[in-house]
Design a protein around this motif. Structure first.
Motif, PDB file in Angstrom:
ATOM      1  N   ALA A  50       0.826  -1.208   0.000  1.00 33.77           N
ATOM      2  CA  ALA A  50       0.000   0.000   0.000  1.00 33.77           C
ATOM      3  C   ALA A  50       0.857   1.254   0.000  1.00 33.77           C
ATOM      4  O   ALA A  50       0.505   2.267  -0.609  1.00 33.77           O
ATOM      5  N   GLU A  51       2.025   1.187   0.659  1.00 34.73           N
ATOM      6  CA  GLU A  51       2.884   2.361   0.721  1.00 34.73           C
ATOM      7  C   GLU A  51       3.436   2.713  -0.665  1.00 34.73           C
ATOM      8  O   GLU A  51       3.731   3.887  -0.954  1.00 34.73           O
ATOM      9  N   ASP A  52       3.561   1.725  -1.562  1.00 35.35           N
ATOM     10  CA  ASP A  52       4.033   1.996  -2.915  1.00 35.35           C
ATOM     11  C   ASP A  52       3.004   2.790  -3.707  1.00 35.35           C
ATOM     12  O   ASP A  52       3.345   3.708  -4.460  1.00 35.35           O
ATOM     13  N   LEU A  53       1.752   2.415  -3.556  1.00 31.97           N
ATOM     14  CA  LEU A  53       0.700   3.158  -4.246  1.00 31.97           C
ATOM     15  C   LEU A  53       0.578   4.565  -3.667  1.00 31.97           C
ATOM     16  O   LEU A  53       0.395   5.538  -4.395  1.00 31.97           O
ATOM     17  N   GLU A  54       0.704   4.687  -2.354  1.00 28.28           N
ATOM     18  CA  GLU A  54       0.678   6.011  -1.735  1.00 28.28           C
ATOM     19  C   GLU A  54       1.800   6.880  -2.295  1.00 28.28           C
ATOM     20  O   GLU A  54       1.617   8.083  -2.535  1.00 28.28           O
ATOM     21  N   ALA A  55       2.972   6.279  -2.525  1.00 28.83           N
ATOM     22  CA  ALA A  55       4.102   7.034  -3.071  1.00 28.83           C
ATOM     23  C   ALA A  55       3.788   7.551  -4.467  1.00 28.83           C
ATOM     24  O   ALA A  55       4.166   8.674  -4.837  1.00 28.83           O
ATOM     25  N   LEU A  56       3.088   6.741  -5.271  1.00 25.29           N
ATOM     26  CA  LEU A  56       2.704   7.176  -6.614  1.00 25.29           C
ATOM     27  C   LEU A  56       1.747   8.357  -6.552  1.00 25.29           C
ATOM     28  O   LEU A  56       1.914   9.360  -7.265  1.00 25.29           O
ATOM     29  N   LEU A  57       0.742   8.241  -5.712  1.00 26.13           N
ATOM     30  CA  LEU A  57      -0.238   9.317  -5.590  1.00 26.13           C
ATOM     31  C   LEU A  57       0.430  10.594  -5.095  1.00 26.13           C
ATOM     32  O   LEU A  57       0.146  11.690  -5.590  1.00 26.13           O
ATOM     33  N   ALA A  58       1.312  10.472  -4.123  1.00 26.57           N
ATOM     34  CA  ALA A  58       2.010  11.641  -3.589  1.00 26.57           C
ATOM     35  C   ALA A  58       2.918  12.273  -4.632  1.00 26.57           C
ATOM     36  O   ALA A  58       3.066  13.507  -4.685  1.00 26.57           O
ATOM     37  N   LEU A  59       3.526  11.458  -5.490  1.00 31.66           N
ATOM     38  CA  LEU A  59       4.402  11.980  -6.531  1.00 31.66           C
ATOM     39  C   LEU A  59       3.626  12.870  -7.492  1.00 31.66           C
ATOM     40  O   LEU A  59       4.077  13.966  -7.851  1.00 31.66           O
ATOM     41  N   PHE A  60       2.456  12.413  -7.922  1.00 28.58           N
ATOM     42  CA  PHE A  60       1.652  13.208  -8.849  1.00 28.58           C
ATOM     43  C   PHE A  60       1.104  14.463  -8.183  1.00 28.58           C
ATOM     44  O   PHE A  60       1.186  15.561  -8.753  1.00 28.58           O
ATOM     45  N   THR A  61       0.528  14.326  -7.001  1.00 29.18           N
ATOM     46  CA  THR A  61      -0.040  15.505  -6.340  1.00 29.18           C
ATOM     47  C   THR A  61       1.050  16.500  -5.972  1.00 29.18           C
ATOM     48  O   THR A  61       0.821  17.712  -5.988  1.00 29.18           O
ATOM     49  N   GLY A  62       2.252  16.011  -5.670  1.00 29.68           N
ATOM     50  CA  GLY A  62       3.354  16.901  -5.356  1.00 29.68           C
ATOM     51  C   GLY A  62       3.800  17.741  -6.533  1.00 29.68           C
ATOM     52  O   GLY A  62       4.435  18.791  -6.359  1.00 29.68           O
ATOM     53  N   HIS A  63       3.490  17.305  -7.746  1.00 30.22           N
ATOM     54  CA  HIS A  63       3.804  18.065  -8.955  1.00 30.22           C
ATOM     55  C   HIS A  63       2.607  18.863  -9.470  1.00 30.22           C
ATOM     56  O   HIS A  63       2.632  19.395 -10.583  1.00 30.22           O
ATOM     57  N   GLY A  64       1.556  18.939  -8.666  1.00 28.27           N
ATOM     58  CA  GLY A  64       0.385  19.721  -9.060  1.00 28.27           C
ATOM     59  C   GLY A  64      -0.580  18.990  -9.961  1.00 28.27           C
ATOM     60  O   GLY A  64      -1.438  19.619 -10.600  1.00 28.27           O
TER      61      GLY A  64
END
Length: 287
Positions: free
Chosen positions: A206-220
């Motif tokens: 689950a932490e891997d998917l969270e990392a993906l979501l955070a990567l996109f939202t972190g770039h706007g």
């Protein structure tokens, strides 16, 4: 016009209002107001006529009559005449009138001129596009405008678009023990340039998917698991977004809002990090 005739027309206007015959009701009120603009009850007549045009989405008339209603209403006391005037002025991008309307209602807005870009907290908006209805979260930029922070599933709607919503809540959503209002959309104010994409990702945990979501939202950009399409997010005090998601390991579809080349770059970056079981495939545009 005699007052006896005016009373009769006002009665007819009220009946038309009750029947939701908005154009007829507004026309009758305006006939009377042309002769009696400042009678004791005229503020109510101006308000009802302006509101009828709001229901008709006739924003020019809603602004014109709304100015008259607000001019006869007390300032700083939350009178709805100012709110409806603020909505019409916002949709028509008459920022001087909108700013004065919010001040007249009693709302503090950022200083300056032109478009209002404030931070008015989180809320939900019920999108309505050709009969399709979807509730999404927004960041409120002013009392009636907000930026969509979900990736909508409704065709033609996009993450990052700005919508104008009504002033009366039609329900609520609860997040973290706090209730947030749900407003009806009035109009799409500004479209978003970000396309909606879909990708299949495999995540080791689950932490891997969270990392993906955070990567996109972190770039706007936007990113949400398809399993969380109708699950809501709320803005935290720092202005980022926390989402209640069904985040789990394994392969699943994720909705993205980003230019396709940028989405590919970020997906490759995520998959290439030192983690086991990360991969993606089948990136395609869906909206």
């Amino acid at each position: 016009m005699q007052k006896s005739e005016a009373r009769k027309l006002i009665g007819e206007a009220g009946k038309a209002w009750d029947a939701e015959e908005w154009q007829r009701s507004a026309d009758l009120y305006e006939r009377v107001l042309a002769h009696f603009p400042d009678e004791e009850p005229s503020a109510v007549w101006w308000y009802d006529a302006a509101l009828a045009h709001k229901f008709l989405r006739n924003w020019d008339k809603a602004l014109e009559l709304g100015r008259e209603a607000a001019a006869r209403s007390p300032r700083g006391e939350g009178d709805p005449a100012y709110w409806n005037l603020g909505i019409a002025a916002t949709i028509l991008r008459d920022w001087a009138t909108a700013r004065d309307a919010w001040d007249g209602f009693g709302i503090e807005i950022p200083d300056g001129e032109g478009e209002i870009e404030g931070r008015f907290g989180a809320a939900c908006v019920r999108l309505d596009t050709d009969g399709e209805r979807e509730v999404v979260w927004i960041e409120r930029l002013c009392p009636t405008r907000g930026r969509v922070v979900n990736v909508p599933v409704t065709g033609g709607r996009r993450y990052g678009e700005i919508v104008v919503h009504d002033g009366e809540p039609k329900g609520e959503r609860v997040y973290g023990g706090t209730a947030f209002p749900v407003f009806d959309e009035l109009t799409l104010f500004e479209p978003s340039p970000l396309p909606t994409l879909a990708v299949t990702v495999a995540a080791g945990g689950a932490e891997d998917l969270e990392a993906l979501l955070a990567l996109f939202t972190g770039h706007g950009y936007g990113a949400e698991p398809a399993s969380a399409v109708n699950v809501l997010c709320a803005c935290c005090s720092e202005g980022t977004h926390q989402q209640e998601r069904d985040v789990r390991a394994g392969a699943q579809t994720v909705s993205l809002a980003a230019p396709e080349p940028e989405a590919r770059r970020l997906l490759e970056r995520w998959a290439g990090e030192k983690a086991i079981g990360r991969s993606w495939s089948g990136l395609e545009r869906v909206g």
